[in-house]
Design a protein around this motif. Sequence first.
Motif, PDB file in Angstrom:
ATOM      1  N   LYS A  13      91.818  67.646 -64.001  1.00  0.00           N
ATOM      2  CA  LYS A  13      91.607  69.068 -63.687  1.00  0.00           C
ATOM      3  C   LYS A  13      92.910  69.714 -63.207  1.00  0.00           C
ATOM      4  O   LYS A  13      93.283  70.803 -63.664  1.00  0.00           O
ATOM      5  CB  LYS A  13      90.523  69.215 -62.620  1.00  0.00           C
ATOM      6  N   ILE A  14      93.606  69.057 -62.308  1.00  0.00           N
ATOM      7  CA  ILE A  14      94.876  69.585 -61.792  1.00  0.00           C
ATOM      8  C   ILE A  14      95.885  69.714 -62.926  1.00  0.00           C
ATOM      9  O   ILE A  14      96.588  70.733 -63.040  1.00  0.00           O
ATOM     10  CB  ILE A  14      95.424  68.681 -60.669  1.00  0.00           C
ATOM     11  N   ILE A  16      95.375  70.066 -66.220  1.00  0.00           N
ATOM     12  CA  ILE A  16      95.002  71.144 -67.137  1.00  0.00           C
ATOM     13  C   ILE A  16      95.297  72.504 -66.520  1.00  0.00           C
ATOM     14  O   ILE A  16      95.887  73.379 -67.174  1.00  0.00           O
ATOM     15  CB  ILE A  16      93.513  71.024 -67.541  1.00  0.00           C
ATOM     16  N   GLU A  17      94.916  72.690 -65.270  1.00  0.00           N
ATOM     17  CA  GLU A  17      95.147  73.981 -64.618  1.00  0.00           C
ATOM     18  C   GLU A  17      96.638  74.262 -64.431  1.00  0.00           C
ATOM     19  O   GLU A  17      97.082  75.404 -64.568  1.00  0.00           O
ATOM     20  CB  GLU A  17      94.402  74.045 -63.283  1.00  0.00           C
ATOM     21  N   THR A  18      97.427  73.227 -64.140  1.00  0.00           N
ATOM     22  CA  THR A  18      98.870  73.406 -63.999  1.00  0.00           C
ATOM     23  C   THR A  18      99.491  73.790 -65.334  1.00  0.00           C
ATOM     24  O   THR A  18     100.325  74.702 -65.401  1.00  0.00           O
ATOM     25  CB  THR A  18      99.525  72.128 -63.435  1.00  0.00           C
ATOM     26  N   ASP A  20      97.981  75.261 -67.843  1.00  0.00           N
ATOM     27  CA  ASP A  20      97.534  76.629 -68.139  1.00  0.00           C
ATOM     28  C   ASP A  20      98.392  77.652 -67.399  1.00  0.00           C
ATOM     29  O   ASP A  20      98.808  78.659 -67.972  1.00  0.00           O
ATOM     30  CB  ASP A  20      96.059  76.821 -67.766  1.00  0.00           C
ATOM     31  N   MET A  21      98.673  77.366 -66.125  1.00  0.00           N
ATOM     32  CA  MET A  21      99.502  78.256 -65.318  1.00  0.00           C
ATOM     33  C   MET A  21     100.917  78.347 -65.893  1.00  0.00           C
ATOM     34  O   MET A  21     101.479  79.435 -66.033  1.00  0.00           O
ATOM     35  CB  MET A  21      99.548  77.756 -63.870  1.00  0.00           C
ATOM     36  N   LYS A  24     100.996  80.412 -69.020  1.00  0.00           N
ATOM     37  CA  LYS A  24     100.936  81.845 -68.711  1.00  0.00           C
ATOM     38  C   LYS A  24     102.309  82.350 -68.274  1.00  0.00           C
ATOM     39  O   LYS A  24     102.751  83.410 -68.712  1.00  0.00           O
ATOM     40  CB  LYS A  24      99.906  82.132 -67.631  1.00  0.00           C
TER      41      LYS A  24
END
Length: 77
Positions: A13-14, A16-18, A20-21, A24
Amino acid sequence: MDDMQEEDEHILKISIETMDMCTKFLEDGAPPMAIAGVLMATASRMYQDALSPHEWEMLLDSVKETTTCGKHKGTMH
């Protein structure tokens, strides 16, 4: 769910979110080396806070020994 599976899910989860960030930030025009530098500095600070001074020095030595190719000296970005 066992502890190892739960930890693996947190790491995924960390991660994937990193990513994604970071994607962006790239899409918004941030230089890739700036993003990488911030991530590296943040990780370094977190490790330094979590490890003893001796462990911190051993980690830095390990990183240096395993990432230095010998061709480049100094800053590469």
